[in-house]
Design a protein around this motif. Sequence first.
Motif, short mmCIF file in Angstrom:
data_model
loop_
_atom_site.label_atom_id
_atom_site.label_comp_id
_atom_site.label_asym_id
_atom_site.label_seq_id
_atom_site.Cartn_x
_atom_site.Cartn_y
_atom_site.Cartn_z
N ALA A 53 0.95 -1.21 0.10
CA ALA A 53 -0.04 0.08 -0.08
C ALA A 53 0.98 1.33 0.07
O ALA A 53 0.54 2.09 -0.71
CB ALA A 53 -0.87 0.03 1.13
N GLY A 54 1.80 1.41 0.68
CA GLY A 54 2.73 2.49 0.71
C GLY A 54 3.44 2.83 -0.62
O GLY A 54 3.46 3.85 -1.12
N GLN A 55 3.83 1.71 -1.21
CA GLN A 55 4.51 1.85 -2.50
C GLN A 55 3.31 2.43 -3.49
O GLN A 55 3.57 3.26 -4.36
CB GLN A 55 5.09 0.69 -3.01
N LEU A 56 2.21 1.96 -3.49
CA LEU A 56 0.97 2.36 -4.49
C LEU A 56 0.76 3.67 -4.25
O LEU A 56 0.43 4.41 -5.19
CB LEU A 56 -0.18 1.37 -4.13
N GLN A 57 0.80 4.18 -2.81
CA GLN A 57 0.47 5.54 -2.42
C GLN A 57 1.57 6.66 -3.26
O GLN A 57 0.94 7.68 -3.88
CB GLN A 57 0.47 5.55 -1.05
N PRO A 70 -7.62 5.53 3.86
CA PRO A 70 -8.34 5.52 5.03
C PRO A 70 -8.56 4.25 5.96
O PRO A 70 -8.65 4.29 7.24
CB PRO A 70 -9.76 6.13 4.67
N GLN A 71 -8.50 3.19 5.14
CA GLN A 71 -8.60 1.81 5.98
C GLN A 71 -7.24 1.39 6.51
O GLN A 71 -7.29 0.57 7.28
CB GLN A 71 -9.08 0.78 5.07
N PRO A 167 -6.06 -8.55 3.35
CA PRO A 167 -4.75 -8.06 3.60
C PRO A 167 -4.74 -7.33 4.99
O PRO A 167 -5.52 -6.42 5.35
CB PRO A 167 -4.59 -6.97 2.69
N GLY A 168 -4.10 -7.93 5.96
CA GLY A 168 -3.97 -7.46 7.44
C GLY A 168 -5.34 -7.47 8.21
O GLY A 168 -5.38 -7.02 9.31
N GLN A 169 -6.38 -8.66 7.79
CA GLN A 169 -7.54 -8.68 8.37
C GLN A 169 -7.72 -10.06 8.80
O GLN A 169 -7.58 -11.06 7.72
CB GLN A 169 -8.62 -7.86 7.58
N ALA A 170 -8.23 -10.43 9.77
CA ALA A 170 -8.72 -11.75 10.26
C ALA A 170 -10.18 -11.82 10.99
O ALA A 170 -10.46 -10.75 11.40
CB ALA A 170 -7.65 -12.55 11.10
N MET A 171 -10.59 -12.88 10.84
CA MET A 171 -11.94 -13.27 11.56
C MET A 171 -12.00 -14.09 12.72
O MET A 171 -11.09 -15.17 12.26
CB MET A 171 -13.20 -13.38 10.55
#
Length: 190
Positions: A53-57, A70-71, A167-171
């Motif tokens: 995400a940082g590279q994409l930004q 924002p997420q 990405p970065g999320q679990a349940m």
Amino acid sequence: MAATPALCGPVVLKAQPVDSDGRVTLGDLFDGAGAAADVQVAVRSGPSVVLEAGQLQLLARQSGLEWSNPQGLRRVVVRNAALSPGAAQPQAGAPAAAAPAAAAVARPAANAERVIARNDIVTVAYQVGGVTLTVMGRAQRNAAVGEPVAVLNTTSGRLIDAVAIGPGQAMAGPAAQAARNAALQQFAAR
């Protein structure tokens, strides 16, 4: 003096980014990319590609787009449009794609892209009766969507049995098994 694309302003990341030709562009990723829509940021050679995400930004900013993330995403997964949910199904009489091997259906993570890496900080959600509780923790292993992952609660020091959902999320809890079953069904449909 270097030429730069015209400033397009703020953009919104698409909920499920896909590309159809293996060239991942800003238009594949963002709604409202405008003149920067054709700027290529990656090449997808398999069923999906994972972008940091940082590279994409940074790439978006260099092309005149402002994505504030924002997420707080760490990674963005871009899938082949033909393999994504809601893709057009083959017409009757059209040649069908080869069915996946039984081993691939039983273990979707074997061929799936990793969305959680060991030691990533992960948001774990627990849902019951319309209430969702979230906690941050550190992943104890790599995981693809639908794959079990142990997450160490950084506050309490306890391990949470969870299922990777993005990405970065679990349940965790009862909804975790439903997420795992959904991932198995989606993978089997490929």
